[in-house]
Design an enzyme around this catalytic site. Structure first.
Site: not given
Ligand code: TTP
Ligand code: MG
Length: 369
Positions: A10, A104-105
């Protein structure tokens, strides 16, 4: 049976990290991506902004209240897509079994590439480094013997983490976590558990299979197995089509169930088109085994409710590609169930059919003989 080795990756504060990389002035300030304007919702925030309480899916107005010096960066999807492609290109070098969950995952099955967890850790370090060299972005990686534990592991040392959950540290790491961390547990289910005094995964383990089944049915049984560290779901390869679906994200969240139903029915003509295109290709006659509705709530949590049937129930879909009156009624019922689970306005609505995997098709052909 050989144990699986699963990696979950992630990217760290993905959209915000891309913005900080591309705009050096953003690097030392609390940053939110999206969320500007009166109705704006934040997509993500960098870790400095998170220290003020700013979170994904929060309104921009509230975020600004929590952190008055917050800077808002506009969304640049092209840049996020490009970084995502680079990451997946690297993952593909190390395994052909990859399930992408979002930009991103991903889950990566390393069972064929690594002999044990030690090798998997070394490979994960290499992957992290390569991703950093190519994208200048950090990610967090979790390794375990099943998917849900690999996901918990990647979250455990965020940002820029690498963590392993194995049977040795399972009790210490996983049992104290809140139940909401288990797959399929949303706010509502967590509340139902809480009403019985169950807060942590360990509480559910102690509750026992019998009571979990009695109070929560099949879901209780599944969650109880998670509480023991059992999860045999496989990394799903993208080659095989698992479902045909269509979804729509709305500019404004929908609050009213009647409006949601209307929007769902509006998707039907395009969905029929999609079905027709799939089956007109003619090279695969995967039978349909279920119908589902998906929603994403304003807090970005997704809920999917599936109803399975004998494939004959869907035969009409092979001739005119249109859902029957009965099937449409069912769809609306599934929507209601989902809305009940989410308990919030929705931002996305989708529907689809689940397809039987091709191997199972063949098996059922033989078993009919
Ligand atoms: P995530 O992997 O949930 O969050 P993140 O990468 O920003 O942070 P983390 O370090 O906790 O992993 O989501 C990936 C991307 O998806 C995030 O950068 C933006 C988008 N996203 C949204 O647009 N709205 C949301 O509510 C979430 C959770 C993510
Ligand atoms: Mg992320």
């Amino acid at each position: 049976m050989t144990k699986s080795i699963i990696l979950h990756l992630d990217m760290d504060c993905f959209f915000a990290a891309v913005e900080m990389r591309d705009h050096p002035p953003y690097q030392r300030v609390p940053l939110a991506v999206g969320g500007d304007g009166p109705r704006g919702v934040i997509c993500t925030a960098n870790y400095l902004a998170r220290s003020f309480g700013v979170r994904s899916a929060m309104s921009g107005a509230l975020a600004q209240k929590l952190c008055p010096q917050l800077i808002f960066a506009p969304l640049r999807f092209e840049a996020y897509r490009e970084a995502s492609e680079q990451v997946f290109y690297i993952l593909n070098k190390y395994s052909s079994k990859i399930e992408s969950m979002s930009l991103d995952e991903a889950y990566v099955d390393l069972s064929d590439s690594c002999a044990n967890f030690f090798e998997a850790e070394l490979l994960s370090k290499k992957i992290k480094q390569e991703i950093y060299e190519v994208t200048k972005l950090t990610c967090s990686v979790g390794i375990s013997y099943c998917k849900y534990l690999a996901k918990i592991a990647s979250d455990y040392k965020k940002p820029n983490g690498l963590f392993l959950i194995d049977p040795i540290n399972f009790d210490q790491i996983v049992l104290p976590l809140p139940l909401i961390r288990l797959p399929g547990v949303g706010k509502k289910t967590a509340e139902r558990f809480s009403a019985l005094g169950l807060k942590s995964i360990g509480d559910l383990k102690n509750f026992g299979l019998h009571k979990a089944l009695k109070h929560f049915g099949d879901q209780g049984m599944e969650l109880f197995h998670y509480s023991l560290g059992h999860d045999d779901s496989k990394v799903q390869l993208e080659r095989e089509t698992k479902s045909i679906s269509l979804e729509e994200t709305f500019l404004q969240d929908i609050h009213d169930l009647g409006d949601m139903k209307e929007e769902l029915l509006k998707l039907l003509p395009d969905f029929s088109e999609r079905l027709k295109r799939f089956y007109d290709k003619g090279d695969h006659k995967q039978v349909i085994k279920g119908l589902f509705v998906k929603i994403k709530c304003s807090d970005f949590k997704s809920y999917v409710t599936v109803k399975s049937f004998h494939p004959s129930y869907f035969e009409n879909l092979f001739s005119d590609f249109k859902l029957s009156h009965d099937q449409q009624e069912l769809l609306l019922k599934l929507l209601e169930e989902n809305v009940d689970k989410g308990q919030l306005p929705i931002r996305l609505l989708g529907l689809g059919v689940k397809l039987e995997p091709r191997e199972e098709n063949q098996l059922s052909l033989f078993s009919c003989a």
